[in-house]
Design a protein around this motif. Structure first.
Motif, PDB file in Angstrom:
ATOM      1  N   GLY A 123       3.409  -2.509  -1.124  1.00 48.99           N
ATOM      2  CA  GLY A 123       4.067  -3.107   0.006  1.00 48.99           C
ATOM      3  C   GLY A 123       5.677  -2.942  -0.335  1.00 48.99           C
ATOM      4  O   GLY A 123       6.492  -2.220   0.027  1.00 48.99           O
TER       5      GLY A 123
ATOM      6  N   TRP B  16       3.240  -4.217   5.475  1.00 48.66           N
ATOM      7  CA  TRP B  16       2.175  -4.318   4.634  1.00 48.66           C
ATOM      8  C   TRP B  16       1.048  -5.244   5.198  1.00 48.66           C
ATOM      9  O   TRP B  16       0.034  -4.783   5.161  1.00 48.66           O
ATOM     10  CB  TRP B  16       2.645  -4.816   3.302  1.00 48.66           C
TER      11      TRP B  16
ATOM     12  N   CYS C  60      -0.255   3.123   0.010  1.00 48.11           N
ATOM     13  CA  CYS C  60      -1.707   2.720   0.233  1.00 48.11           C
ATOM     14  C   CYS C  60      -2.613   3.764   0.584  1.00 48.11           C
ATOM     15  O   CYS C  60      -3.680   3.860   0.201  1.00 48.11           O
ATOM     16  CB  CYS C  60      -1.617   1.806   1.370  1.00 48.11           C
TER      17      CYS C  60
ATOM     18  N   THR D 291       5.626   2.288   1.896  1.00 48.43           N
ATOM     19  CA  THR D 291       4.563   1.534   2.012  1.00 48.43           C
ATOM     20  C   THR D 291       3.446   2.130   2.387  1.00 48.43           C
ATOM     21  O   THR D 291       2.036   2.093   1.795  1.00 48.43           O
ATOM     22  CB  THR D 291       4.704   0.133   3.058  1.00 48.43           C
TER      23      THR D 291
END
Ligand code: GDP
Length: 743
Positions: free
Chosen positions: A369, A558, A631, A627
């Protein structure tokens, strides 16, 4: 501590002097009630310390602009202990005009004769003593640029501050002087101080003054009825202005001596013969800008690719692989950026190592994040600073003033003056000061039109979007060069600005274009110290933003990505059920005409999310990608390294080159960041402001759609051209029927 105020013409070197005097103590605020910058700082050396206030740059103490009113009121009401009047010695006559007015105020005054280095270089000299003798005010020759004469100037100001000074005037004895004398007596009976200054302003029927002392106006009016001058009739303001200039011409022509070494054209004039040439001006401007972009952004520096084996990679197998080039040589800007990327990668890995035993969400939030988000933006800082360094050099050397001049010559025909280009060019730095700078435009409509197009001049915060997306286009599709794309995007911004201004000035914002009178300052080498101060300011600004607004946004992004609408924590694989994905999917169809909406694959909503997060701060577009990529990378078991966030997005979504270019264009031309919107709101009337928001939305939508269509299906260019031609024809016909009324 004594208080010293700096007053002088714009471009006389006030900022340079202020920076030297105050160094890092300077801070910028606002003058009450207006958005003109107020800069203050402290001077400290040995046993002398003083508060220095930089007053806005002005040509006279009349009441016509906020800057003039601020300066005048500050000196009259705040009564600084001494005023330093900074005078550009290369433009003595015009600068002394303000001096003759400052002399009339009862305040200790010192004239700082600046730019003496330039005077010497031209083979001229100025007799500072003669000037001092004539005016009765101490004169100190300095060069703010070279830091010469500064200590002497401050010593002189400090010693003057000990003695009160009575105002003096250069107006000659005569009927008018009698009137001024009579008014002074009347003012004295009203216990007004600074009687000389006020009396002269009253004689000019200056509007601030007449509203202060309306009871004395009949005295002037009565005298006016009997007064008649051959040239000026009974316009006292013009008469007095002329008297000041005549005094200067009579007395100070002698202070300026030319050694005879140099006659005819100065070096600046010679350079200008080429740089501002009718035909060469614009190509030279474009070439200079391209060179700047090439040095900053190119991964094919000096176009060496053709001579380098394709599999060549610098320092391959090390952490620095590809920093200096892969398949070609990187430009200095790209090398700096890659090095920062290596550092942020290393930092993230190290922190991830430390957090290996902590709960998954902790390392997720911190590494994927916050660090991925902020890191993605910070890795562009070196390039941003490099680009700003070039822009500052162009600005400080005097070249940007020439650009306004060249553009004025062309665009005056379309209702746009060179004066409006100055704030636009400032927009390359940041839209906020640029919008405030439009106050120099007298015509309300020209001002509104200018404020609207300022965001199209891509500011520093939009650079990461341009660089990252352009870089991704090059590496994912193997087309073009990053510098060419970035340069082209800047040009599209400028062209959009010019086209929309022309459109506005011919439709809703019709009006006269005031004449543009500008002095072209002599070319000179920029000063290293002021360049560094500039860059340091920029860096501070970015770092502050990264750890406040961008930090907060990455945390929100995030969290929205790892929680579902019923507040379940989601793993990376479940991202498509997150709040962020839900909101993204909802808005995604809106972006379809521009090529980054519903036509994209499974994770296609990321572009919608990034574009919307950019409304808070433009850097967010890229930090959101950072971010997201961190992920999503985990989903396919690939860690995004360096600055390849956008490449990841392309892999996930299947975005096309056309869609990506349209994405850049949309972000560059749409509603700017919150802070810029707030300044536009402050500068515009309410209704106009709302229409401005709409204007930004419509323009960005149209521009990005056109770019997407034309790049995807080339033949659509004919449809676009036909629509544009029909619109132009409609406007021309309308304007013929409804000619603008002359004011
Ligand atoms: P301001 O508008 O009055 O604040 O002026 P600046 O400080 O921005 O200066 C205007 C330009 O003149 C800048 O490009 C400066 O680098 C330049 N300048 C300032 N002082 C000097 C000086 O003493 N000599 C020379 N040659 N240039 C100077």
């Amino acid at each position: 501590m004594i208080r010293i105020a700096l007053a002088g013409n714009p471009n006389s070197g006030k900022t340079t002097l202020f920076n030297i005097l105050t160094g890092s103590t300077a801070h910028v605020g606002n003058w009450p009630g207006v958005t003109v910058d107020k800069r203050e700082g402290t001077y400290r050396k040995k046993d002398v310390s003083a508060v220095i206030t930089d007053l806005p740059g002005i040509y006279s103490l009349s009441p016509y602009t906020p800057e003039e009113v601020i300066t005048r009121n500050y000196i009259l009401e705040e009564k600084p202990d001494c005023v330093i009047n900074i005078v550009d010695a290369t433009n003595l006559e015009r600068n002394l005009y303000l001096t003759t007015q400052l002399m009339e105020i009862d305040v200790p005054l010192v004239v700082a004769l600046n730019m003496m280095d330039e005077v010497k270089r031209r083979g001229e000299s100025i007799d500072a003593d003669a000037l001092a003798q004539k005016t009765g005010v101490p004169v100190v020759a300095i060069s703010a640029l070279k830091g010469e004469g500064i200590d002497k100037l401050i010593q002189c100001a400090v010693s003057q501050a000990q003695h009160p000074r009575k105002g003096t005037t250069v107006l000659k004895d005569g009927n008018l002087k009698h009137l001024i004398g009579d008014i002074r007596i009347a003012l004295e009976s009203l216990s007004v101080d600074n009687t000389l200054f006020h009396a002269i302003k009253l004689t000019e029927l200056d509007e601030l003054e007449t509203s202060l002392h309306p009871q004395l106006v009949p005295m002037v009016e009565k005298f006016k009825a009997t007064f008649e001058d051959d040239t000026f009739g009974n316009d006292f303001e013009a008469f007095i202005a002329n008297a000041r200039y005549s005094y200067i011409a009579e007395n100070f022509a002698r202070a300026l001596k030319t050694s005879g070494k140099q006659t005819g054209l100065t070096r600046s004039d010679k350079i200008d013969r080429v740089f501002t040439n009718r035909w060469l001006g614009i190509p030279i401007f474009l070439a200079i800008m391209f060179a700047v972009f090439h040095i900053t952004f190119s991964e094919n520096f000096l176009f060496l690719k053709a001579f380098i084996p394709e599999d060549w990679e610098s320092l391959s197998g090390t952490a620095f692989s590809g920093v200096f080039g892969a398949g070609a040589v990187n430009s200095p800007g790209v090398i700096l950026q890659s090095l920062t990327g290596v550092f942020t990668d290393w930092l993230t890995d190290t922190v991830r190592g430390w957090l290996s035993t902590s709960p998954q969400w902790v390392s997720g939030l911190i590494c994927d994040g916050i660090m991925a988000g902020i890191g993605s933006v910070l890795s562009f800082v070196p390039q941003i600073l490099l680009l700003f360094m070039f822009f500052s050099i162009l600005e400080d050397s005097g070249y940007m003033a020439r650009v306004a001049f060249i553009l004025d010559r062309i665009f005056r025909k379309f209702g746009l003056s060179g004066r409006a280009f100055m704030p636009m060019i400032m927009g390359f730095g940041c839209s906020i000061p640029a919008m405030i700078n439009t106050r120099t435009l007298a015509d309300e409509k020209e001002r509104t039109a200018t404020i609207r197009v300022i965001p199209f001049f891509s500011c520093g915060a939009k650079l990461p979007i341009l660089t990252a997306v352009a870089g991704a286009i090059v590496s994912s599709f193997g087309v073009s060069n990053a510098d060419v794309i970035t340069f082209a995007m800047y040009l599209i911004g400028i062209v959009t600005a010019i086209l929309t201004v022309i459109l506005m000035r011919n439709t809703s914002m019709r009006g006269e274009t005031p004449p543009f009178i500008m002095e072209l300052p002599a070319y000179h080498l920029p000063q290293f110290k002021s360049l560094m101060i500039h860059l340091w300011d920029k860096l501070k600004h970015f770092i502050k933003k990264a750890f406040t607004i961008i930090l907060a946004s990455t945390i929100v992004v995030w969290a929205a990505m790892h929680f579902s609408f019923d507040w379940q924590y989601l793993t990376d694989e479940q991202i498509n059920q997150s709040i962020l994905a839900g909101l993204g999917q909802l808005t995604q169809p809106l972006f379809t005409p521009m090529g980054f909406g519903s036509q994209l694959g499974e994770y296609g909503w990321v572009f919608a999310v990034a574009a919307v997060s950019g409304l808070i701060a433009k850097e967010n577009v890229i930090s959101t990608f950072g971010t997201l990529a961190a992920c999503l990378g985990a989903v396919i078991g690939e860690d995004p390294s360096g600055v390849q966030y956008v490449e990841q997005m392309i892999t996930f979504t299947g975005a096309t080159v056309a869609g990506l270019v349209a994405f850049i264009v949309f972000n560059m031309t749409t509603i700017p960041c919150f802070a810029a919107v707030a300044s536009a709101k402050g500068e515009l009337r309410k209704g106009t402001f709302h229409r401005t928001l709409l204007f930004w939305l419509v323009t960005s939508y149209t521009a990005a759609t056109v770019v997407y269509l034309v790049l995807s299906w080339w033949w659509t260019v004919f449809i676009v051209a036909a629509v544009a031609a029909a619109a132009v024809w409609g406007i021309v016909v309308y304007n013929k029927k409804h000619p603008v009324r002359s004011i």
